[in-house]
Design a protein around this motif. Sequence first.
Motif, PDB file in Angstrom:
ATOM      1  N   LYS A   1       0.817  -1.219   0.000  1.00  0.00           N
ATOM      2  CA  LYS A   1       0.000   0.000   0.000  1.00  0.00           C
ATOM      3  C   LYS A   1       0.848   1.265   0.000  1.00  0.00           C
ATOM      4  O   LYS A   1       0.397   2.316  -0.472  1.00  0.00           O
ATOM      5  N   SER A   2       2.077   1.158   0.508  1.00  0.00           N
ATOM      6  CA  SER A   2       2.952   2.348   0.535  1.00  0.00           C
ATOM      7  C   SER A   2       3.494   2.692  -0.839  1.00  0.00           C
ATOM      8  O   SER A   2       4.069   3.776  -1.034  1.00  0.00           O
ATOM      9  N   GLY A   3       3.351   1.762  -1.792  1.00  0.00           N
ATOM     10  CA  GLY A   3       3.790   2.041  -3.162  1.00  0.00           C
ATOM     11  C   GLY A   3       5.195   1.604  -3.486  1.00  0.00           C
ATOM     12  O   GLY A   3       5.632   1.771  -4.632  1.00  0.00           O
ATOM     13  N   VAL A   4       5.931   1.009  -2.525  1.00  0.00           N
ATOM     14  CA  VAL A   4       7.320   0.617  -2.804  1.00  0.00           C
ATOM     15  C   VAL A   4       7.400  -0.757  -3.470  1.00  0.00           C
ATOM     16  O   VAL A   4       8.464  -1.138  -3.960  1.00  0.00           O
ATOM     17  N   ALA A   5       6.290  -1.514  -3.498  1.00  0.00           N
ATOM     18  CA  ALA A   5       6.302  -2.856  -4.078  1.00  0.00           C
ATOM     19  C   ALA A   5       5.153  -3.029  -5.054  1.00  0.00           C
ATOM     20  O   ALA A   5       4.166  -2.287  -5.041  1.00  0.00           O
ATOM     21  N   ASP A   6       5.300  -4.051  -5.923  1.00  0.00           N
ATOM     22  CA  ASP A   6       4.269  -4.369  -6.907  1.00  0.00           C
ATOM     23  C   ASP A   6       3.362  -5.503  -6.445  1.00  0.00           C
ATOM     24  O   ASP A   6       2.219  -5.605  -6.895  1.00  0.00           O
ATOM     25  N   VAL A   7       3.884  -6.369  -5.577  1.00  0.00           N
ATOM     26  CA  VAL A   7       3.119  -7.531  -5.146  1.00  0.00           C
ATOM     27  C   VAL A   7       3.469  -7.852  -3.700  1.00  0.00           C
ATOM     28  O   VAL A   7       4.612  -7.645  -3.263  1.00  0.00           O
ATOM     29  N   ALA A   8       2.495  -8.348  -2.956  1.00  0.00           N
ATOM     30  CA  ALA A   8       2.725  -8.747  -1.565  1.00  0.00           C
ATOM     31  C   ALA A   8       2.261 -10.183  -1.385  1.00  0.00           C
ATOM     32  O   ALA A   8       1.187 -10.567  -1.864  1.00  0.00           O
ATOM     33  N   PHE A   9       3.080 -10.976  -0.689  1.00  0.00           N
ATOM     34  CA  PHE A   9       2.752 -12.363  -0.387  1.00  0.00           C
ATOM     35  C   PHE A   9       2.443 -12.479   1.100  1.00  0.00           C
ATOM     36  O   PHE A   9       3.299 -12.203   1.954  1.00  0.00           O
ATOM     37  N   LEU A  10       1.220 -12.869   1.405  1.00  0.00           N
ATOM     38  CA  LEU A  10       0.781 -12.884   2.795  1.00  0.00           C
ATOM     39  C   LEU A  10      -0.323 -13.910   2.990  1.00  0.00           C
ATOM     40  O   LEU A  10      -0.679 -14.636   2.057  1.00  0.00           O
ATOM     41  N   ASP A  11      -0.866 -13.989   4.204  1.00  0.00           N
ATOM     42  CA  ASP A  11      -1.928 -14.958   4.472  1.00  0.00           C
ATOM     43  C   ASP A  11      -3.301 -14.333   4.248  1.00  0.00           C
ATOM     44  O   ASP A  11      -3.468 -13.114   4.298  1.00  0.00           O
ATOM     45  N   HIS A  12      -4.281 -15.197   4.015  1.00  0.00           N
ATOM     46  CA  HIS A  12      -5.627 -14.707   3.695  1.00  0.00           C
ATOM     47  C   HIS A  12      -6.308 -14.050   4.886  1.00  0.00           C
ATOM     48  O   HIS A  12      -7.219 -13.248   4.709  1.00  0.00           O
ATOM     49  N   LEU A  13      -5.860 -14.363   6.091  1.00  0.00           N
ATOM     50  CA  LEU A  13      -6.501 -13.797   7.278  1.00  0.00           C
ATOM     51  C   LEU A  13      -6.354 -12.276   7.308  1.00  0.00           C
ATOM     52  O   LEU A  13      -7.204 -11.569   7.844  1.00  0.00           O
ATOM     53  N   THR A  14      -5.281 -11.780   6.708  1.00  0.00           N
ATOM     54  CA  THR A  14      -5.016 -10.341   6.723  1.00  0.00           C
ATOM     55  C   THR A  14      -5.997  -9.570   5.839  1.00  0.00           C
ATOM     56  O   THR A  14      -6.328  -8.418   6.134  1.00  0.00           O
ATOM     57  N   ILE A  15      -6.438 -10.202   4.763  1.00  0.00           N
ATOM     58  CA  ILE A  15      -7.315  -9.478   3.833  1.00  0.00           C
ATOM     59  C   ILE A  15      -8.797  -9.809   4.039  1.00  0.00           C
ATOM     60  O   ILE A  15      -9.654  -9.279   3.342  1.00  0.00           O
ATOM     61  N   MET A  16      -9.087 -10.691   5.004  1.00  0.00           N
ATOM     62  CA  MET A  16     -10.492 -11.046   5.261  1.00  0.00           C
ATOM     63  C   MET A  16     -11.329  -9.822   5.642  1.00  0.00           C
ATOM     64  O   MET A  16     -12.495  -9.713   5.275  1.00  0.00           O
ATOM     65  N   ASN A  17     -10.689  -8.906   6.368  1.00  0.00           N
ATOM     66  CA  ASN A  17     -11.415  -7.731   6.844  1.00  0.00           C
ATOM     67  C   ASN A  17     -10.927  -6.457   6.157  1.00  0.00           C
ATOM     68  O   ASN A  17     -10.875  -5.381   6.764  1.00  0.00           O
TER      69      ASN A  17
END
Length: 745
Positions: free
Chosen positions: A233-249
Amino acid sequence: MALHCTSAITTTVTATILVLTTLTLLSTGKKFRWCTLSDLEQRKCAELSKVLLSVLPPATISSFARVSCIRAHNTHDCIEKIRVNKADAASLDAGDVYSAVKLFGLTVVAKEVYVEGTCMFAVAVARRGTLNIQKLKGTRSCHNGARWTSGWNVPLGFLLARNDLVWDEDQPLSHVISGYFDASCVPGIGVTTPQLCNLCQGQKSYIWEKNHFCESSGDEPFYASEGAFRCLKSGVADVAFLDHLTIMNATVSEQEEYELLCPDGSTAHLSAYATCNLGHGPGRAIVTRHNFQKISKKFLTLIQNLFGKKGKEKARFELFASAPFSGKNLLFHDATQYLQMIEEEAELSQVLGLDYVALLQGLGHEGSSLSNSLVRWCCISNAELQKCEEWALNVKSDPLVCVQADSMINCIELIKNNGADAVSLDATHAYFAKKCALVPVAAECYGQECTEVRREEEPETLTPLTALPPIYTVALAKKNVKHINIHNLEGRRSCHSHMYSPGGWLLLSRYTVGALENEFLNCNISSAYQDYFWKSCMPGANGNLCKVCIGQKEMEGGKGLSRCAANHNERYYGNMGALRCLLGDASGRNFGDVAFLEHHNLLQNIEYLDNSGWGARNTASDFELLCLDGHRAALEDWKACNLGPVPPNIVVTRPVTIRKVNDFLRQSQVPSLGSTFQLFQSQQYGESDLLFKDATRYLVPTSHLDYEAILGASFSHLAESVFNCTHAGIFDICKQDTCTYAPPH
């Protein structure tokens, strides 16, 4: 006896020490020390300690009421503090749990369970309309943590399985990743690959305690899944690899601005993580020292009963909530519904899953090992082992090691457990392998269609076939036994290549027991065959389905060793074995009335048995095929007189080893000057179809095909129908492995 007594005394002394240690802790009021990774976690932990003291009556004050919060520099420091008895427990990502157990001797006492089960999906998130999964190379990436499940292990396994990432294992995987992405932030990766840290924003310092740059702690802004998303979200990267729990909400604006990258190249809404993900793995778990397991479980049970989702005192303090402390996922993941206690004797593979443990071993989490540079082929008999060993002496690629097993099902278990790397399976066992999360790497190709595209000098330029030529199942009887036809086989003696064979077990059910067509009959095929045939040899089965089998070398007064074994040690196993069974043993006994086998190499096998003395004076003209219309036909008429086609054999492996096995198979098919070894010939070893079917012309790479495409819709549907009713033990083993996922209601 002395050894036994010593062992018993040691066990008693150990148990006594553990009890005394627990009692000492309870009486002295020693604090339970929780390891924290940020100032916010420290605040929440301190509040837990304060509230715990206030809710427990003074008369019951114990070590559990005195919680001490131990601040660690990073996750590795936390693990080390627990190991050297400077802290007692911590909740860690499954990747760190593996390292804590395998490399530092800690143990798992509990794991987090989420509203959807114990799964944690690994997702790739990007700004809407900017990227797809096939264009990752050269992008800037943020990962939740080094060697973490959703940010490192599963995504890298995914890239390796697709051949998007090329790793020859002579160099650390981190170096390969640093060349794949243009720039990254992988908290905890270490200083040896600075390229993987150059997007991180933690404070830099030459003083270790003050350096938070690229560290796996809350002082690195881009640490953990929340940090990886923040990085994107800060704009320094093109893609983020993370767990689904973070984007559930995710907020409405985040859902509009970002999307998931799916494996097929498409994209999806952030809420579609269950179908658009790179794979899944276990969630977080709590680790401690071995001698602290019981105390840790008592402590976790206590705080869960008081402050969990259904806790008696949750109004005072919520164990799985971090918002009151201005953070997220502090001490435990906020999505945790409850903590599931782990049995003391549980293996790590039972806690994390066989697939996940095998993935981590394949990614080198225990350091480089000899097995990383080997291809371990699974062999199911002494004859296969002999052929495999000769293969190993003649292969030009990575070293080949031959691993002994006792059946194709045992091979599936070994590969899943990382005890072997590959095996060629018939279609039914390939169906089992699919259910066990193994993947197809190549398929055997038979017949003229394969010869036409074969290029001996350049196997890597083979034209992939969109439809693989099948093999046909035939029913064979002696010509002089005129009264037998396909419609009157009930109550007779039968010969089958083996239990679960695609033709002689699965496809045959359509024409004999009829279980699928008549709901009033027994739909368990294994049981139905017991009732249908008088007696049989169906290697791998039991009861009267083994009565015709003879095993290996006959002993005095009975059958031989390995009788009814699901491998070539049973002389009636396989296509050659079913033919032997029809002829009977040397004494003229133990024979069948009908044999179910495959059409390929049938004439050659009859000739071989004649020359070997087993089928003396039997030629092809002494046998006939049983046709579906009730008539008979000559052996050469198999195209018109057969029970139907079955898919080819498939070479399977774990996803992370696809490239290694594929390269090995390609090199194995390159002719070697001066070598007489033939990969697809077996009669010189006294059998047929060893390691591969003798009818194989070459192995077709299947990276462009999935199981459904190779097996075909008809066979897949038949297998699904049969195994919905017929139990196979391998399913139980594989079901135990995967994390559970239950979609929310």
